[in-house]
Design an enzyme around this catalytic site. Structure first.
Site, PDB file in Angstrom:
ATOM      1  N   SER A  15       0.919  -1.140  -0.110  1.00 36.32           N
ATOM      2  CA  SER A  15      -0.038  -0.124  -0.153  1.00 36.32           C
ATOM      3  C   SER A  15       0.968   1.268   0.046  1.00 36.32           C
ATOM      4  O   SER A  15       2.171   1.214   0.095  1.00 36.32           O
ATOM      5  CB  SER A  15      -0.826   0.088   1.390  1.00 36.32           C
ATOM      6  OG  SER A  15      -0.017   0.124   2.331  1.00 36.32           O
ATOM      7  N   LYS A  16       0.096   2.356   0.022  1.00 38.11           N
ATOM      8  CA  LYS A  16       0.951   3.762   0.052  1.00 38.11           C
ATOM      9  C   LYS A  16       1.528   3.616   1.233  1.00 38.11           C
ATOM     10  O   LYS A  16       2.743   4.028   1.479  1.00 38.11           O
ATOM     11  CB  LYS A  16       0.200   4.885  -0.235  1.00 38.11           C
ATOM     12  CG  LYS A  16      -0.445   5.217  -1.722  1.00 38.11           C
ATOM     13  CD  LYS A  16      -1.772   4.726  -1.733  1.00 38.11           C
ATOM     14  CE  LYS A  16      -2.160   4.515  -3.267  1.00 38.11           C
ATOM     15  NZ  LYS A  16      -3.446   3.826  -3.731  1.00 38.11           N
ATOM     16  N   GLN A  17       0.912   3.082   2.341  1.00 40.03           N
ATOM     17  CA  GLN A  17       1.525   3.109   3.891  1.00 40.03           C
ATOM     18  C   GLN A  17       2.633   2.545   4.057  1.00 40.03           C
ATOM     19  O   GLN A  17       3.536   2.690   4.692  1.00 40.03           O
ATOM     20  CB  GLN A  17       0.459   2.882   4.702  1.00 40.03           C
ATOM     21  CG  GLN A  17      -0.802   3.915   4.881  1.00 40.03           C
ATOM     22  CD  GLN A  17      -1.707   3.866   3.799  1.00 40.03           C
ATOM     23  OE1 GLN A  17      -1.942   2.805   3.335  1.00 40.03           O
ATOM     24  NE2 GLN A  17      -2.097   4.820   3.346  1.00 40.03           N
TER      25      GLN A  17
END
Ligand SMILES: [Zn+2]
Length: 283
Positions: free
Chosen positions: A237-239
């Protein structure tokens, strides 16, 4: 394979960053399932959370999808342009007594939840706002009836939303409509028959089914594909800073293999050829 007369599927990315391997897998799974059923495939941009939208991300995602040969069949839909539909759904729920204003702050909820041992809304405002409270959000009145559905990949899934989640937020008073409400309204408005997406959303499907029932909307079929993880076992994910993917044959092959396709050794390195192989293999 039975061919649905009117299969309609979709891929619904958030423009919060470029496409990474995990979102490519979800897009590919949904695209191939639609094509395999002779269906229509749509792209919807889930751009309601404007604070998280990243400039240029929408273009990057769309160019990347096209580069991989994932072409959509109808004009793009952006959730940011559909507020009046979500508003109408909220009004409908409020009139039916199924949504109510909540005055709890995140801080007060965190304290309440500590005492209850779980992330379940304690129902503080269910029977009216406490005196002096201001409206901070609108919540859906979850029923304590077990929701059961048969996922096309994961099998039977059960959840009692009322007991496990409680009444959930469908709109922040000063912010966007929540994903759960918007996705239900859009899937129905676009006539989606089959939702194919990452298994990280399996858990929110019962909430969406409750909303569909409350709004008298049909429930699509669901297929939740396993979520791609990095070497640390974290969801891409972006995280977790998953790297952006670029259209290339090797990445397409890896995504297909992730989805369980066995690719012949002599398949070659032409992107169109690989995609054509996948389309035929799926039939
Ligand atoms: Zn409350």
């Amino acid at each position: 394979v039975t061919v649905a007369a009117s299969y309609r599927g979709r891929f619904a990315p958030s423009p919060t960053g470029p496409l990474h391997f995990g979102s490519l897998v979800a897009a590919l799974a949904s695209f191939l399932d639609a094509r395999r059923h002779g269906g229509i495939w749509l792209v919807r941009l889930e751009d309601l959370d404007t604070d998280r939208n990243q400039p240029g991300a929408e273009d990057a995602i769309l160019r990347c999808l096209e580069g991989f040969g994932l072409h959509w069949d109808e004009p793009l839909v952006r959730q940011s342009e559909r507020q009046e539909l979500y508003d109408a759904a909220l009004q409908q729920l409020r009139q039916a007594g199924l949504a109510y204003p909540c005055g709890c702050s995140r801080k007060s909820l965190a304290q309440a939840e500590e005492g209850m041992g779980g992330p379940r809304y304690p129902g503080t405002c269910r029977n009216g706002l406490p005196a002096g409270a201001i409206v901070r959000s609108f919540r859906f009145k979850s029923s304590e009836m077990e929701i059961t559905f048969k996922d096309r990949y994961q099998g039977e899934f059960r959840q009692n939303v009322g007991l496990e989640v409680g009444d959930f937020v469908i709109k922040r008073a000063d912010g966007p409509f929540a994903y759960q409400l918007a996705v239900v309204v859009d899937d129905a408005a676009q006539g989606i028959t089959d939702v194919v997406r990452g298994a990280d959303l399996l858990d929110s499907t019962p909430r969406q089914i409750l909303l569909q029932q409350a709004l008298n909307l049909p429930t699509p079929r669901y297929l939740h594909v396993p979520v791609a993880t990095n070497a640390q076992g974290e969801k891409l994910s972006k995280q977790t800073r998953a790297p952006a993917v670029q259209p290339n044959p090797q990445t397409l092959k890896e995504a297909l293999q992730y989805l369980g396709y066995t690719l012949p050794q002599d398949l070659g390195n032409d992107l169109n050829q690989i995609m054509n192989y996948a389309l035929q293999a799926a039939e």
